[in-house]
Design an enzyme around this catalytic site. Structure first.
Site, PDB file in Angstrom:
ATOM      1  N   LEU A  80       0.808  -1.220   0.000  1.00  0.00           N
ATOM      2  CA  LEU A  80       0.000   0.000   0.000  1.00  0.00           C
ATOM      3  C   LEU A  80       0.840   1.270   0.000  1.00  0.00           C
ATOM      4  O   LEU A  80       1.908   1.324   0.605  1.00  0.00           O
ATOM      5  CB  LEU A  80      -0.922  -0.014   1.225  1.00  0.00           C
ATOM      6  CG  LEU A  80      -1.811  -1.254   1.330  1.00  0.00           C
ATOM      7  CD1 LEU A  80      -2.659  -1.185   2.593  1.00  0.00           C
ATOM      8  CD2 LEU A  80      -2.693  -1.414   0.106  1.00  0.00           C
ATOM      9  N   HIS A  81       0.337   2.268  -0.699  1.00  0.00           N
ATOM     10  CA  HIS A  81       0.972   3.587  -0.749  1.00  0.00           C
ATOM     11  C   HIS A  81      -0.099   4.642  -0.480  1.00  0.00           C
ATOM     12  O   HIS A  81      -1.274   4.304  -0.225  1.00  0.00           O
ATOM     13  CB  HIS A  81       1.673   3.805  -2.090  1.00  0.00           C
ATOM     14  CG  HIS A  81       0.793   3.522  -3.273  1.00  0.00           C
ATOM     15  ND1 HIS A  81      -0.300   4.289  -3.591  1.00  0.00           N
ATOM     16  CD2 HIS A  81       0.831   2.530  -4.207  1.00  0.00           C
ATOM     17  CE1 HIS A  81      -0.882   3.808  -4.667  1.00  0.00           C
ATOM     18  NE2 HIS A  81      -0.221   2.730  -5.056  1.00  0.00           N
ATOM     19  N   HIS A 103      -3.632   4.335  -1.998  1.00  0.00           N
ATOM     20  CA  HIS A 103      -4.585   3.434  -1.333  1.00  0.00           C
ATOM     21  C   HIS A 103      -5.162   4.089  -0.075  1.00  0.00           C
ATOM     22  O   HIS A 103      -6.341   3.956   0.230  1.00  0.00           O
ATOM     23  CB  HIS A 103      -3.884   2.143  -0.907  1.00  0.00           C
ATOM     24  CG  HIS A 103      -3.366   1.306  -2.027  1.00  0.00           C
ATOM     25  ND1 HIS A 103      -2.020   1.145  -2.282  1.00  0.00           N
ATOM     26  CD2 HIS A 103      -4.015   0.566  -2.960  1.00  0.00           C
ATOM     27  CE1 HIS A 103      -1.863   0.348  -3.316  1.00  0.00           C
ATOM     28  NE2 HIS A 103      -3.047  -0.016  -3.756  1.00  0.00           N
ATOM     29  N   ASP A 110      -6.106   3.315 -12.406  1.00  0.00           N
ATOM     30  CA  ASP A 110      -6.506   2.150 -13.209  1.00  0.00           C
ATOM     31  C   ASP A 110      -7.831   2.484 -13.885  1.00  0.00           C
ATOM     32  O   ASP A 110      -8.888   1.937 -13.554  1.00  0.00           O
ATOM     33  CB  ASP A 110      -6.620   0.915 -12.310  1.00  0.00           C
ATOM     34  CG  ASP A 110      -5.273   0.525 -11.724  1.00  0.00           C
ATOM     35  OD1 ASP A 110      -4.340   0.293 -12.494  1.00  0.00           O
ATOM     36  OD2 ASP A 110      -5.152   0.501 -10.489  1.00  0.00           O
TER      37      ASP A 110
HETATM   38  O1  PAF Z   1      -6.526  -2.589  -8.513  1.00  0.00           O
HETATM   39  C1  PAF Z   1      -6.191  -3.598  -7.878  1.00  0.00           C
HETATM   40  O2  PAF Z   1      -5.389  -3.555  -6.940  1.00  0.00           O
HETATM   41  C2  PAF Z   1      -6.785  -4.949  -8.264  1.00  0.00           C
HETATM   42  O3  PAF Z   1      -6.949  -5.069  -9.633  1.00  0.00           O
HETATM   43  C3  PAF Z   1      -8.085  -5.282  -7.523  1.00  0.00           C
HETATM   44  C4  PAF Z   1      -9.197  -4.290  -7.882  1.00  0.00           C
HETATM   45  C5  PAF Z   1      -7.850  -5.253  -6.017  1.00  0.00           C
HETATM   46  C6  PAF Z   1      -8.590  -6.675  -7.921  1.00  0.00           C
HETATM   47  O4  PAF Z   1      -7.654  -7.665  -7.603  1.00  0.00           O
END
Ligand code: PAF
Length: 277
Positions: A29-30, A33, A146
């Site tokens: 995590l960064h 997140h 993403d």
């Molecule tokens: O974005 C992510 O970290 C992953 O693609 C997710 C949404 C947790 C699904 O594994």
């Protein structure tokens, strides 16, 4: 923070909650997140994150094995960010039998990143649906870094009428513009110094769109050439309609510019939306 190691523990915790907001992650995590976790607090009295490195979304030869697992640090960061619970299943918890049922994503899943990572978004949507069914959140939060993943999750939720509000949260960037990513940790010092060029190149492209240029192919080629000239291997640079990722139209309103490119053995992605017309 409650650590829920499997579906049974999750079920017991969930039964005692009202509405929950959910932040699915793969750990390492960064600050990006942690923004999601902080933002989640606005949507529900209880916030739950998950850490699960999902084998279904990694292709052969991708970085599933070496994907950084940083459990102690992740727990400390989530607790400090005020996360109430962490669901951290093992692979056998999520896939007690080999998974033979999958979410079949729409054609968008085969474009952009999907063209270079076959099956990736099928694996993402399948695990996200499964996590949604286990956690049963009212709200789920995803980073806009993403962008394609977020668009596909939104499409799945809408088309399957899942009773979950999907919230996209802005990308968190380092001071030099580089989008925070778990994969930035793979970069050497020299690559890290070069990495902001991805963002800078997209910013130039977005400015040109903003200034009224509409030769999308030319814009994409110029940006790709800027990266290639600086030693990157470009998967794609693309101008699309914001939100849906449909093909950009000259008369279109808002655009998003997206890119995926390799610095050495590290694949980085980024995107920028243009401001309104
Ligand atoms: O974005 C992510 O970290 C992953 O693609 C997710 C949404 C947790 C699904 O594994």
């Amino acid at each position: 923070m409650h650590i829920l190691a499997g579906p049974a523990e999750l079920g017991a915790w969930r039964a005692a909650q009202g509405e929950v907001a959910f932040v699915p992650t793969m750990g390492n995590l960064h600050a990006g997140h942690l923004r999601l976790v902080e933002e989640a607090r606005r949507y529900a009295p209880a916030v739950i994150a998950s850490i699960f490195v999902n084998p279904l979304q990694f292709g052969a030869g991708e970085d599933y094995e070496r994907y950084p697992r940083t459990w102690e640090n992740d727990c400390a960061k989530l607790a400090a960010a005020g996360c109430d619970a962490l669901f951290a299943p093992a692979v056998e918890d999520m896939y007690p039998q080999p998974q033979t049922c999958f979410v079949a994503p729409p054609p968008l899943a085969d474009e952009l990143c999907g063209a270079y990572r076959p099956g990736h978004f099928r694996g993402v949507l399948t695990v996200v649906l499964k996590l949604f069914n286990l956690v049963r959140p009212q709200t789920a939060l995803f980073g806009t870094k993403d962008y394609q993943q977020l668009a596909l999750v939104r499409a799945m939720v809408e088309q399957f009428a899942l009773p979950i509000a999907i919230v996209g949260v802005d990308t968190v960037r380092a001071d030099d513009g580089l989008a925070l990513s778990s994969r930035n940790g793979y970069l050497s010092a020299a690559e890290r110094a070069e990495a902001p060029r991805l963002y800078q190149t997209l910013a130039v492209l977005a400015e040109r769109l903003q200034a009224g240029e509409r030769d999308f192919h030319r814009l994409e080629q110029d940006a790709a050439a800027a990266l290639t000239g600086a030693g990157w291997k470009v998967d794609y640079v693309a101008v699309r309609e914001a939100g849906t990722l449909a093909a950009a139209r000259v008369q279109g309103g808002r655009f998003v510019v997206l890119a995926a490119a390799w610095l050495g053995s590290t694949r980085l992605i980024d995107n920028l939306e243009t401001a309104g017309p």
